[in-house]
Design an enzyme around this catalytic site. Structure first.
Site, PDB file in Angstrom:
ATOM      1  N   HIS A 484       0.831  -1.203   0.000  1.00 53.41           N
ATOM      2  CA  HIS A 484       0.000   0.000   0.000  1.00 53.41           C
ATOM      3  C   HIS A 484       0.872   1.262   0.000  1.00 53.41           C
ATOM      4  O   HIS A 484       0.712   2.147  -0.854  1.00 53.41           O
ATOM      5  CB  HIS A 484      -0.907  -0.012   1.234  1.00 53.41           C
ATOM      6  CG  HIS A 484      -1.768   1.198   1.383  1.00 53.41           C
ATOM      7  ND1 HIS A 484      -3.106   1.214   1.067  1.00 53.41           N
ATOM      8  CD2 HIS A 484      -1.484   2.463   1.819  1.00 53.41           C
ATOM      9  CE1 HIS A 484      -3.609   2.408   1.294  1.00 53.41           C
ATOM     10  NE2 HIS A 484      -2.642   3.186   1.761  1.00 53.41           N
ATOM     11  N   GLU A 485       1.784   1.340   0.953  1.00 56.19           N
ATOM     12  CA  GLU A 485       2.626   2.536   1.050  1.00 56.19           C
ATOM     13  C   GLU A 485       3.549   2.658  -0.160  1.00 56.19           C
ATOM     14  O   GLU A 485       3.871   3.769  -0.590  1.00 56.19           O
ATOM     15  CB  GLU A 485       3.426   2.533   2.355  1.00 56.19           C
ATOM     16  CG  GLU A 485       2.564   2.575   3.613  1.00 56.19           C
ATOM     17  CD  GLU A 485       1.562   3.721   3.627  1.00 56.19           C
ATOM     18  OE1 GLU A 485       1.832   4.769   3.004  1.00 56.19           O
ATOM     19  OE2 GLU A 485       0.509   3.582   4.272  1.00 56.19           O
ATOM     20  N   HIS A 488       1.760   4.436  -2.860  1.00 53.52           N
ATOM     21  CA  HIS A 488       1.897   5.886  -2.682  1.00 53.52           C
ATOM     22  C   HIS A 488       3.270   6.354  -3.176  1.00 53.52           C
ATOM     23  O   HIS A 488       3.396   7.399  -3.825  1.00 53.52           O
ATOM     24  CB  HIS A 488       1.765   6.250  -1.204  1.00 53.52           C
ATOM     25  CG  HIS A 488       0.370   6.307  -0.681  1.00 53.52           C
ATOM     26  ND1 HIS A 488      -0.637   7.026  -1.293  1.00 53.52           N
ATOM     27  CD2 HIS A 488      -0.185   5.762   0.436  1.00 53.52           C
ATOM     28  CE1 HIS A 488      -1.756   6.915  -0.574  1.00 53.52           C
ATOM     29  NE2 HIS A 488      -1.513   6.139   0.464  1.00 53.52           N
ATOM     30  N   HIS A 491       3.439   6.750  -6.781  1.00 52.42           N
ATOM     31  CA  HIS A 491       2.709   7.956  -7.191  1.00 52.42           C
ATOM     32  C   HIS A 491       3.629   9.177  -7.135  1.00 52.42           C
ATOM     33  O   HIS A 491       3.539  10.077  -7.979  1.00 52.42           O
ATOM     34  CB  HIS A 491       1.509   8.138  -6.252  1.00 52.42           C
ATOM     35  CG  HIS A 491       0.402   8.968  -6.804  1.00 52.42           C
ATOM     36  ND1 HIS A 491      -0.731   9.267  -6.088  1.00 52.42           N
ATOM     37  CD2 HIS A 491       0.244   9.608  -7.994  1.00 52.42           C
ATOM     38  CE1 HIS A 491      -1.540  10.030  -6.809  1.00 52.42           C
ATOM     39  NE2 HIS A 491      -0.960  10.243  -7.974  1.00 52.42           N
TER      40      HIS A 491
END
Length: 695
Positions: A484-485, A488, A491
Site C-alpha cells: 500500500h505505502e 503511494h 505515485h
C-alpha cells in the site's frame, strides 16, 4: 540578489556550519542527515520564512501587468528554501523525533500558519492572481498551465482571499490555533504510545504466543532497558498479534484498554479538550468561508463534493457490514462457549477467537504463514512488480546515509534507458521516536520548472524489529501495508509534471488512496506469491495449498474490518457536520453517534476520537476518513481492468495506468483522470464483492 542565490534558490544566508546555508552537493542532493542537528533547524526556518516573504513581496511589487509567468509561475518558484527545510524537519518529527525537535515543532506550527495566512490573504498578491484568472482562455495556456491557474485561484479563495479585513484576521487566528492544537494532539498520542509497555516477566504471561511474537516482545523490552523480559507495546505490529494469540484474557484486556484509551488518560497528554476546541474552530472556519459545515467546506474540493454523497456510500456499506459482523460475532461466541468462556465476546476477544475460527474454517494459521513473509522479499516483490508494470529498477545504495541506522536507500531508474527517476527511502521498524501507523512522504518532490528535479520519497512503517541476525517476518496485513505505502511511493516517484504543486500525491484526498490501494492487489496474485514468499528457514516456496487458503480467506472477518473502519469514518463525518457547536464532549458525542448507527458492542472504532491522528493531528483527513472506502470503489474496479485481459501485468493497461494515474499528479480533475484510464466511472459493485458484502 547575488548570482549564487539566483542559481541556488534553496541556499540560505546562514553561518557556513549550518547545512542549510548552501546547496547540498551530496549524491542526488540527498539531505546530509548526519550533519543536520536540532540547533540548525530554527535558524534555517527563520531564514527560509524571511526569504519566502521577500519572494512574495517581489511578485506583488512587479510593475509589469500580471500574467501567467510573472505571477502564477513566480509563485511556483517562490518558497523552495522553505520547502527544503520543511521537507527534512517534518519528516524527522514523524519518523525519528526527540524532545528538541518536538519543541521546535510546537514553536513553528503557529509561526508557519501565520506565514501562510499572510500570503494567501495578501490583497496585492490575490489581485494579481485574480487578474490572471479573469483572462481565462485568452491566455492560450496548455492543459497543465490551465490546471495550475485553476488550482492556484481556488486555493486563494478557499484560504479567505475574498474575506473582509475583520474576517481575514479571525480566519488567520483560527488557522494558527488549529495548527498548534494539531501539533499538540499528535505529540500527545506519541507520548501515550511510547510511554506504555505491558512488561511480562514470567512464562505464564506468554501463554499462546508464537515464537516470532515472543522474539519481537523480547526485543521491545530490551530496547526499553528491560532485558530478559517481554514487552507488549502499542505498536500494531506487537499489540495486534498479542491480542490474536495470547490465551491470557486478563492481559489481552489490559493491553487492549491501554491501546483504546490513547489520548484520554488525563494529564498533559489528554486530547479530549483539544478535539472539542478543534471541532468548534473548524465549524467557525467553514462559516467564515461561506459553507454550512466544515464537512461541506472540505468535500467541496474532493471527488465526493458533498457530505450527502459520502454518507450515502458509507451507509450503503454499513448495513451489510453490520449484518455480517453479527454473524461473525455469533460464530466467535459459539467457539468461546465451547472452550468454557460463557460471557459475551468483548473487543479484546475478537481477534483471538477470529484467528481460531480462521484456522478451523480455512486451516490458515498466521504463525504458519508468517515465515513465508520476509520483509526483504516482500519489499523486493514490490520493486519487481513496479518493474513489470512501469519499467523501473531499484538498486540499494548503502553508501548513502539516512536519518536513522534502520533506514535503507535505493536508487530508482528507468530499466530501458538507465535514466534516474528518484530515490526511495525505506524505514520499516517501530521505535519510540516514531509515530504509529504507516505513511509515505517526500523529502523532495518532482518538478520540471527551471530544470528537472527528481523526487526523494520515503515509506515509513512500524513493523516489529527482529532479533539481531534474524529475518524480519511480516503478517499478511503487514505485507499489504508495505505494498500500500509503496503504491503511494510510486505515485510520487513516477510523477512527470512541470509544476511542483501539481506533482505526485497532490491530488484530491479521496483520489490519493487509489494508487496505493490498487497496488495492494498485486501482492496477492499467484505470480507474486509463488516467487517471493519463500520460507525463512528452508527457502521453500509457499505451498500452493497455502495460497489457496489465503485466497479463500480473503473475505474472512470482513464484517469486523468494515465495521471498525466505517464507524470511524461516520464519526469523523458527524463531528464535522455540526453547524455551530457550542461545547462538544468528544466521548459523549462519539458514543451518541455510535449508538445512532447501532455499533456492535463487540467491536470498537479502528481509531477512537482521542487518538484519531488522521483527523485531528492536522486537516489532512478531517471530514475525509471516508476516502479509503471511496478510493476502494475505484481500486476494485481498476484491478478488474487487468483481470479482464487475462494478464495482471497487461502492458497496455499498465501504460494507461501510468499515464493517467501514477504520473499525472493533479494535472486534471480526478474523475476525468479515472475515466481516461478506465473508460467510465466505477460503481460500488466491485467493492461490495471484494469485501464479501454483496447481496
Amino acid at each position: 540578489m547575488t548570482s549564487a542565490e539566483t542559481a541556488y534558490p534553496e541556499a540560505l544566508p546562514l553561518p557556513a556550519e549550518n547545512p542549510f546555508a548552501a546547496r547540498w552537493e551530496t549524491p542526488f542532493r540527498l539531505p546530509p542527515f548526519a550533519a543536520i542537528k536540532p540547533e540548525h533547524i530554527r535558524p534555517a526556518f527563520d531564514a527560509a520564512l524571511a526569504k519566502h516573504k521577500d519572494e512574495i513581496a517581489a511578485i506583488v511589487a512587479d510593475p509589469a501587468a500580471p500574467d501567467f509567468e510573472n505571477t502564477i509561475e513566480a509563485l511556483e518558484r517562490a518558497g523552495r528554501a522553505l520547502s527544503r527545510v520543511g521537507g527534512v524537519f517534518y519528516n524527522l518529527t514523524g519518523a525519528d523525533t526527540n524532545e528538541a525537535l518536538q519543541a521546535i515543532e510546537r514553536e513553528m506550527s503557529p509561526i508557519a500558519s501565520r506565514h501562510w495566512s499572510a500570503i494567501m490573504m495578501n490583497e496585492g498578491l490575490f489581485a494579481r492572481v485574480d487578474a490572471v484568472n479573469a483572462k481565462g482562455a485568452a491566455l492560450g495556456l496548455d492543459a497543465e498551465q490551465a490546471r495550475l491557474l485553476e488550482r492556484t485561484y481556488k486555493g486563494f479563495i478557499r484560504s479567505g482571499a475574498k474575506l473582509n479585513p475583520e474576517d481575514k484576521k479571525r480566519l488567520a487566528a483560527i488557522n494558527e490555533r488549529l495548527a498548534g492544537l494539531g501539533t499538540q494532539f499528535s505529540q500527545n498520542v506519541l507520548k501515550d504510545e511510547s510511554s506504555y509497555a505491558l512488561l511480562i516477566e514470567d512464562e505464564a504471561g506468554l501463554a499462546g504466543l508464537p515464537e516470532f511474537l515472543k522474539a519481537a516482545m523480547a526485543r521491545a523490552a530490551a530496547d526499553r532497558g528491560k532485558p530478559g523480559q517481554h514487552a507488549v507495546t502499542l505498536s500494531r505490529s506487537i499489540i495486534e498479534p498479542f491480542l490474536t494469540f495470547s490465551t491470557r484474557r486478563d492481559l489481552r484486556e489490559e493491553a487492549f484498554i491501554a491501546w483504546s484509551k490513547r489520548g484520554e488518560n488525563g494529564g498533559e497528554s489528554d486530547n479530549r479538550a483539544i478535539v472539542a476546541e478543534m471541532v468548534k474552530l473548524r465549524a467557525e472556519k467553514a462559516k467564515l468561508l461561506g459553507y454550512p459545515t466544515f464537512a461541506h467546506f472540505k468535500l467541496d474540493d474532493a471527488m465526493a463534493k458533498t457530505p450527502e454523497h459520502v454518507r450515502g456510500l458509507l451507509e450503503l456499506v454499513w448495513k451489510p457490514a453490520k449484518a455480517r459482523a453479527a454473524r461473525e460475532a455469533a460464530e466467535l461466541a459459539a467457539l468461546a462457549q465451547s472452550e468454557g468462556e460463557n460471557g459475551p465476546i468483548r473487543p479484546w476477544d475478537w481477534r483471538h477467537y477470529a484467528e481460531k475460527v480462521r484456522q478451523k474454517t480455512y486451516a490458515l494459521d498466521e504463525a504458519v504463514l508468517k515465515p513465508y513473509l520476509q520483509l526483504d522479499r516482500v519489499r523486493q516483490a514490490a520493486f519487481d512488480v513496479a518493474g513489470k508494470l512501469f519499467g523501473l529498477s531499484f538498486a540499494e545504495r548503502p553508501e548513502l546515509v539516512g536519518y536513522h541506522p534502520d533506514v535503507r536507500i535505493f536508487e530508482v531508474t528507468e530499466t530501458a534507458s538507465g535514466r534516474h527517476i528518484g530515490l526511495f527511502v525505506g524505514d520499516y521498524f517501530a521505535r519510540a521516536s516514531k509515530r504509529s501507523g504507516a505513511w509515505m512522504s517526500a523529502f523532495r518532490g518532482q518538478r520540471k520548472l527551471d530544470g528537472e528535479t527528481r523526487p526523494i520519497i520515503v515509506n515509513v512503517c512500524n513493523f516489529a524489529k527482529p532479533a539481531e541476525g534474524e529475518p524480519a517476518l511480516l503478517s499478511l496485513d503487514d505485507a499489504r501495508t508495505l505494498f500500500h505505502e509503496f503504491g503511494h511511493a510510486l505515485h510520487g516517484l513516477l510523477s512527470d509534471v512541470t509544476y511542483g504543486s501539481l506533482a505526485g500525491t497532490s491530488v484530491a484526498r479521496d483520489f490519493v488512496e487509489l494508487p496505493s490501494q490498487l497496488y495492494e492487489h498485486w501482492f496477492l496474485t499467484r505470480e507474486v506469491m509463488r516467487n517471493y514468499c519463500l520460507h525463512a528457514e528452508t527457502g521453500e516456496p509457499i505451498p500452493e495449498a497455502l495460497i489457496e487458503k489465503i485466497e479463500k480467506a480473503q473475505t474472512f472477518n470482513q464484517g469486523f474490518s468494515t465495521v471498525e473502519y466505517t464507524s470511524s469514518a461516520l464519526v469523523d463525518l458527524a463531528f464535522h457536520s455540526l453547524e455551530a457547536p457550542a461545547e462538544v464532549d468528544p466521548l459523549a458525542f462519539e458514543a451518541e453517534e455510535l449508538a445512532r448507527i447501532g455499533m456492535p458492542a463487540e467491536i470498537t472504532m479502528r481509531h477512537r476520537t482521542p487518538h484519531f491522528t488522521h483527523v485531528f493531528s492536522g486537516d489532512g483527513y478531517s471530514a475525509g476518513y471516508y476516502s479509503y472506502l471511496w478510493s476502494e470503489v475505484m481500486d476494485a474496479d481498476a484491478f478488474n481492468a487487468f483481470i479482464e485481459t487475462g494478464d495482471v501485468f497487461s502492458p497496455a493497461v499498465a501504460e494507461k495506468l501510468k499515464r493517467y494515474i501514477y504520473s499525472a499528479g493533479d494535472t486534471r480533475d480526478a474523475a476525468e483522470a479515472y475515466t481516461l484510464f478506465r473508460g467510465r466511472l466505477p460503481t460500488p459493485d466491485a467493492l461490495l464483492e471484494k469485501r464479501g458484502l454483496a447481496a
